[in-house]
Design a protein around this motif. Structure first.
Motif, PDB file in Angstrom:
ATOM      1  N   SER A  63       1.098  -1.103   0.109  1.00 14.19           N
ATOM      2  CA  SER A  63      -0.073  -0.142  -0.073  1.00 14.19           C
ATOM      3  C   SER A  63       1.115   0.780  -0.038  1.00 14.19           C
ATOM      4  O   SER A  63       0.482   2.441  -0.908  1.00 14.19           O
ATOM      5  CB  SER A  63      -0.559   0.114   1.022  1.00 14.19           C
ATOM      6  OG  SER A  63      -1.735  -0.483   1.585  1.00 14.19           O
ATOM      7  N   TYR A  84       1.663   4.867  -3.046  1.00  9.67           N
ATOM      8  CA  TYR A  84       1.284   5.965  -2.839  1.00  9.67           C
ATOM      9  C   TYR A  84       2.140   7.149  -1.856  1.00  9.67           C
ATOM     10  O   TYR A  84       2.300   8.464  -2.813  1.00  9.67           O
ATOM     11  CB  TYR A  84      -0.107   6.259  -1.564  1.00  9.67           C
ATOM     12  CG  TYR A  84       0.303   5.911  -0.380  1.00  9.67           C
ATOM     13  CD1 TYR A  84       1.475   6.525   0.202  1.00  9.67           C
ATOM     14  CD2 TYR A  84      -0.294   5.031  -0.370  1.00  9.67           C
ATOM     15  CE1 TYR A  84       0.924   5.981   2.079  1.00  9.67           C
ATOM     16  CE2 TYR A  84      -0.461   4.462   0.850  1.00  9.67           C
ATOM     17  CZ  TYR A  84       0.057   5.171   2.195  1.00  9.67           C
ATOM     18  OH  TYR A  84       0.435   5.245   3.402  1.00  9.67           O
ATOM     19  N   GLN A  85       3.041   6.367  -1.978  1.00 10.69           N
ATOM     20  CA  GLN A  85       4.808   7.555  -1.672  1.00 10.69           C
ATOM     21  C   GLN A  85       6.291   6.481  -2.539  1.00 10.69           C
ATOM     22  O   GLN A  85       6.088   5.517  -2.974  1.00 10.69           O
ATOM     23  CB  GLN A  85       4.881   6.720  -0.209  1.00 10.69           C
ATOM     24  CG  GLN A  85       6.392   7.392   0.781  1.00 10.69           C
ATOM     25  CD  GLN A  85       5.828   6.512   2.057  1.00 10.69           C
ATOM     26  OE1 GLN A  85       4.904   7.081   2.647  1.00 10.69           O
ATOM     27  NE2 GLN A  85       7.495   6.710   2.436  1.00 10.69           N
ATOM     28  N   ASN A 121       3.914   5.138   8.725  1.00  4.57           N
ATOM     29  CA  ASN A 121       3.482   6.739   7.889  1.00  4.57           C
ATOM     30  C   ASN A 121       2.036   6.666   8.967  1.00  4.57           C
ATOM     31  O   ASN A 121       1.717   5.481   9.184  1.00  4.57           O
ATOM     32  CB  ASN A 121       3.465   6.956   6.602  1.00  4.57           C
ATOM     33  CG  ASN A 121       2.675   5.963   6.069  1.00  4.57           C
ATOM     34  OD1 ASN A 121       1.344   5.606   5.884  1.00  4.57           O
ATOM     35  ND2 ASN A 121       2.950   5.520   4.934  1.00  4.57           N
ATOM     36  N   GLN A 124      -0.906   6.823   7.618  1.00  7.92           N
ATOM     37  CA  GLN A 124      -1.857   6.473   6.762  1.00  7.92           C
ATOM     38  C   GLN A 124      -2.112   5.042   7.219  1.00  7.92           C
ATOM     39  O   GLN A 124      -3.179   4.709   7.640  1.00  7.92           O
ATOM     40  CB  GLN A 124      -1.621   6.802   5.458  1.00  7.92           C
ATOM     41  CG  GLN A 124      -1.850   7.679   4.445  1.00  7.92           C
ATOM     42  CD  GLN A 124      -3.379   7.805   4.012  1.00  7.92           C
ATOM     43  OE1 GLN A 124      -4.055   6.669   4.739  1.00  7.92           O
ATOM     44  NE2 GLN A 124      -3.597   9.565   4.053  1.00  7.92           N
ATOM     45  N   GLU A 125      -0.593   3.978   7.634  1.00  8.51           N
ATOM     46  CA  GLU A 125      -1.252   2.696   7.687  1.00  8.51           C
ATOM     47  C   GLU A 125      -1.198   2.059   8.879  1.00  8.51           C
ATOM     48  O   GLU A 125      -2.205   1.635   9.457  1.00  8.51           O
ATOM     49  CB  GLU A 125       0.189   2.272   7.548  1.00  8.51           C
ATOM     50  CG  GLU A 125       1.021   2.734   5.619  1.00  8.51           C
ATOM     51  CD  GLU A 125      -1.159   1.836   4.944  1.00  8.51           C
ATOM     52  OE1 GLU A 125      -1.104   0.625   5.488  1.00  8.51           O
ATOM     53  OE2 GLU A 125      -0.729   2.807   3.936  1.00  8.51           O
ATOM     54  N   GLU A 164     -10.013   1.140   0.679  1.00  7.79           N
ATOM     55  CA  GLU A 164      -8.709   1.390  -0.405  1.00  7.79           C
ATOM     56  C   GLU A 164      -8.322   1.532  -1.371  1.00  7.79           C
ATOM     57  O   GLU A 164      -7.625   2.293  -2.525  1.00  7.79           O
ATOM     58  CB  GLU A 164      -7.361   0.727   0.086  1.00  7.79           C
ATOM     59  CG  GLU A 164      -7.013   0.468   1.089  1.00  7.79           C
ATOM     60  CD  GLU A 164      -5.369  -0.190   1.996  1.00  7.79           C
ATOM     61  OE1 GLU A 164      -5.079  -0.112   2.866  1.00  7.79           O
ATOM     62  OE2 GLU A 164      -6.112  -1.805   1.829  1.00  7.79           O
ATOM     63  N   ARG A 205      -4.951   5.439   0.460  1.00  8.26           N
ATOM     64  CA  ARG A 205      -5.256   6.629   1.805  1.00  8.26           C
ATOM     65  C   ARG A 205      -6.011   7.378   2.359  1.00  8.26           C
ATOM     66  O   ARG A 205      -6.836   8.085   1.875  1.00  8.26           O
ATOM     67  CB  ARG A 205      -3.963   7.648   1.267  1.00  8.26           C
ATOM     68  CG  ARG A 205      -2.712   6.942   0.588  1.00  8.26           C
ATOM     69  CD  ARG A 205      -1.826   8.653  -0.164  1.00  8.26           C
ATOM     70  NE  ARG A 205      -3.081   9.099  -1.608  1.00  8.26           N
ATOM     71  CZ  ARG A 205      -2.939   9.991  -2.260  1.00  8.26           C
ATOM     72  NH1 ARG A 205      -2.244  10.808  -1.680  1.00  8.26           N
ATOM     73  NH2 ARG A 205      -3.161   9.435  -3.609  1.00  8.26           N
ATOM     74  N   LYS A 218      -7.072   7.080   5.639  1.00  6.16           N
ATOM     75  CA  LYS A 218      -7.093   7.616   6.957  1.00  6.16           C
ATOM     76  C   LYS A 218      -8.043   9.033   6.680  1.00  6.16           C
ATOM     77  O   LYS A 218      -8.810   9.038   8.224  1.00  6.16           O
ATOM     78  CB  LYS A 218      -5.839   8.791   7.703  1.00  6.16           C
ATOM     79  CG  LYS A 218      -5.727   8.962   8.887  1.00  6.16           C
ATOM     80  CD  LYS A 218      -3.869  10.162   8.797  1.00  6.16           C
ATOM     81  CE  LYS A 218      -3.938  10.550  10.829  1.00  6.16           C
ATOM     82  NZ  LYS A 218      -5.366  11.170  10.715  1.00  6.16           N
ATOM     83  N   THR A 262      -9.433  15.586   1.901  1.00  4.57           N
ATOM     84  CA  THR A 262      -8.540  16.090   2.240  1.00  4.57           C
ATOM     85  C   THR A 262      -8.418  17.047   3.037  1.00  4.57           C
ATOM     86  O   THR A 262      -8.490  18.009   4.409  1.00  4.57           O
ATOM     87  CB  THR A 262      -7.279  15.874   2.117  1.00  4.57           C
ATOM     88  OG1 THR A 262      -6.932  16.597   0.972  1.00  4.57           O
ATOM     89  CG2 THR A 262      -6.827  13.760   1.638  1.00  4.57           C
TER      90      THR A 262
END
Length: 732
Positions: free
Chosen positions: A398, A402-403, A444, A446-447, A472, A480, A482, A553
């Motif tokens: 994951s 996105y990272q 991070n 998010q996780e 997801e 992401r 969160k 966001t």
């Protein structure tokens, strides 16, 4: 007598070349181990035959390397040091096919010279012991070459033990037992196959038809029995040097032969697995490619410095086989195989796969970011279950979505390797359960938010995990979630509600399906919608998924209220009645958004410019206080309208004339016609005649005329159009 063939290092050879010549032989020397692929506990023949039958037979396929040498005593006999299991299995396959095709491949089993004038030695000689050597000769002579149905002495391989040529010594030979078992498996695989299919397979395996696609092997000449170190001078068929990994096998086996039991078997096990798991859709992919990429992963896994890691990424030097032992390689292979063979699709994760078509069979940084930490995890915790592995892999898969996980340079000029930091996360784990990472400083937010959500739903853990996976899977979040989790107060039911609502509204092709949603969002009149586009002067009503993520966001509370509302999209549009809103026409009439391909616009308060694409060279439509002013609406003689501060203007294409459309919030609208802006254009001589439309002279440019204030916007617009068309009709 036909001329004999002596193989040259660095060249590719088909089986029809390897098994040819009057006195040429391929010898399995006594230094080799027993044939084992037919053993029930190994069971590699069946999958190997399946893979052969599934191959695309339209192009050549290099199956891998074979190693060997010639000696002075038997200058025409190739002493095979590697490739024994594959070549033996292929030889047996040709033998079975020869029986089934009435002798089509007999010349590849034994030469005419041997059959008619010598002692019936086949092309493949098993010299690991005397019984194996004699058995292969008997097998070819009395079984494989018996092709006429009337003259067949054996109807089945199961009958050989009753034949007078089947010696007592054959009964205790493990190679013979494995060969018999392999033939039984091969014959079972060919049951029910048509003659056409059998011949197609046999021709492809053998290369008997010159010039047609076939399987071949790349030959490496070891020079002599003891020469295993000089492996880096071979060139492949493209003329490029082979990599260190491709030549590594004889070096490692020689290095660790005395300390590792059955090291040859273990290496063969790895090679066979990579052959079975190659990319069958790619004709260039071989077992060597997968093995090479695995060995690169081994180097990356054990890299203890950034420099070592970077060198391993780029394959700059040879494999450090003296510091990374065979035991480390083999143990990591077992972990690698376990990870590779799991099914990750239940969590919407892609299966681990080195067959990346854009990178010539090498893992990308994103794939390595998922794989290497998971390898560390499996190696670190001995009791992990398959589900444990998938949970751990899911986290890093994951993050890599996105990272940015590529290597980068820090402000201090050092190389930052995110993958190495990801592997270090495992070292900090106090338990095999990934939930212990929910407070980790190296993971991070998010996780960690996902892990905390699961932690607070331990009694329904599987349900919570699958709810997260469903959320997801909403493409605009790119995993992401969160923001959504923060709305839920750890409620699985709430998460499922938001997931379902968002999928209903945003799911699918955002270019075509969600214009009603865009129009409904405009009725909310949020400051952050339309969405600001980074480093651009225009805004968007939502086009790229990343733009929608920004929208979520930055408007999280407002979006939450929007999703929880019982008011439908259609009702929001129908009930909107603010005619002074600059988006009024866009909201009420779907055709305008339909004409905007990329949903871009410029927002100047009471003036909105809705773009077809991004640049003004394409079509656009201007809205002033919600009323549209499309291109060319004033007539063909006028340029397209554009904005200046709080007014619209339009220049004539021929005359020195400009029409301004003015708005005063207190008094209403005015139309202004004036000259002097484009002095190089032709003067319009009849401008004073606009007085008949109620215009009065004013001080603007060389000559200016302005209407009185008009309260009704449509009346004001109609006057501007009427005067513009009058000018075109009058001319000079």
């Amino acid at each position: 007598m036909n001329r004999n063939i002596r193989l040259e290092g660095g060249e590719n050879y088909s089986l029809s070349t390897l098994f040819s010549g009057d006195n040429d032989k391929v010898v399995i020397p006594d230094l080799q181990r027993d044939y084992c692929w037919g053993n029930e506990d190994v069971n590699l023949v069946g999958p190997f035959i399946d893979s052969l039958m599934e191959l695309d037979k339209s192009q050549n396929l290099t199956m891998g390397l074979i190693y060997g040498y010639y000696d002075e005593l038997c200058p025409n006999h190739l002493q095979l040091c590697d490739g024994q299991q594959r070549l033996t299995t292929l030889f047996l396959t040709l033998g079975v096919l020869n029986r089934l095709t009435q002798g089509r491949y007999k010349t590849l089993l034994m030469s005419q010279y041997e059959l008619q004038e010598d002692d019936n030695e086949p092309y493949l000689l098993y010299s690991i012991r005397e019984s194996s050597l004699y058995f292969i000769s008997d097998l070819v002579s009395h079984y494989f070459l018996q092709t006429d149905e009337k003259d067949k002495k054996l109807m089945s391989i199961n009958d050989i033990t009753t034949c007078p040529w089947y010696l007592n010594s054959y009964k205790t030979d493990p190679t013979i037992a494995s060969i018999v078992s392999a033939i039984i498996t091969i014959e079972e695989k060919f049951l029910g196959k048509s003659m056409e299919n059998l011949i197609e397979l046999g021709d492809f395996i053998s290369g008997i038809e010159g010039g047609r696609p076939h399987i071949d092997f790349l030959y490496y000449d070891m020079k002599n029995r003891h020469n295993g170190e000089e492996t880096f001078v071979v060139i492949n068929t493209t003329g490029e040097p082979l990599t260190a990994n491709q030549n590594l096998k004889p070096v490692i086996i020689e290095q660790y032969r005395d300390t590792i039991n059955c090291i040859e078997d273990k290496w063969e096990e790895m090679e066979t697995w990579f052959w079975q798991n190659r990319d069958k859709t790619e004709k260039t992919h071989t077992s060597d490619e997968g093995m090479s990429e695995f060995l690169r992963c081994v180097r990356l896994y054990y890299a203890d410095t950034v420099d070592n890691y970077v060198n391993s990424i780029e394959d700059k030097d040879r494999f450090p086989y003296k510091t990374i032992s065979f035991k480390q390689i083999y143990d990591l292979f077992k972990a690698y195989r376990r990870i590779y063979e799991l099914d990750y699709t239940e969590r919407n994760d892609l299966n681990v796969n080195y067959n990346n078509k854009n990178n010539r069979g090498k893992y990308t940084s994103e794939q390595l970011y998922s794989l290497l930490p998971t390898l560390r995890y499996v190696m670190h915790f001995a009791t992990v279950t398959d589900n444990d592995i998938k949970r751990f892999y899911h986290i890093f898969f994951s993050v890599a979505k996105y990272q940015n996980v590529n290597n980068s340079r820090t402000k201090e000029g050092k190389t930052d390797v995110p993958i190495m930091r990801a592997m270090q996360v495992v070292d900090d784990m106090t338990d095999k359960d990934v939930l212990c990472l929910r407070d980790s400083a190296k993971l991070n937010d998010q996780e960690k938010s996902k892990l905390s959500f699961i932690w607070n739903n331990l009694e329904n853990r599987e349900l919570a995990e699958m709810s997260i996976v469903n959320a997801e899977n909403i493409v605009l979040f790119d995993r992401r979630i969160k923001t959504v989790l923060d709305w839920c107060d750890n409620s699985i039911e709430r998460l499922d509600f938001y997931t379902k609502k968002i999928k209903t509204l945003w799911w699918g092709d955002c270019r075509n399906n969600i214009d009603p949603l865009r129009r409904a969002l405009l009725t909310c009149q949020w400051n952050l919608y339309p969405i600001t586009v980074e480093n651009k002067s225009h805004k968007t009503l939502g086009w790229e998924w990343s733009q929608w993520f920004t929208f979520f966001t930055k408007n999280d509370i407002l979006v939450k209220e929007f999703l929880e509302s019982n008011l439908s999209i259609d009702d929001r549009i129908k009930q909107f009645d603010d005619t002074n809103n600059p988006y009024y026409s866009i909201i009420k009439e779907g055709k305008y958004l339909g004409e905007s391909l990329w949903k871009n616009l410029y927002d100047y308060g009471n003036i909105i410019i809705l773009m077809e694409k991004e640049r003004a060279q394409a079509n656009y439509c201007i809205f002033m206080n919600g009323i549209p002013y499309p291109k060319h609406e004033l007539g063909g003689g006028w340029k397209t309208p554009w904005r200046w501060e709080n007014l619209l203007y339009c220049n004539h294409t021929h005359y020195d004339l400009t029409i301004d459309y003015l708005y005063d919030e207190k008094n209403g609208y005015q139309v202004l016609i004036w000259s002097g802006k484009n002095k190089s254009f032709i003067p319009f001589k009849s401008l004073s005649e606009v007085s008949s439309y109620g215009f009065e002279k004013c001080e603007k440019g060389r000559e200016g005329w302005i209407s009185h204030y008009i309260c009704d916007v449509n009346e004001a617009k109609a006057l501007a159009i009427k005067v513009a068309k009058w000018i075109d009709s009058v001319g000079n």
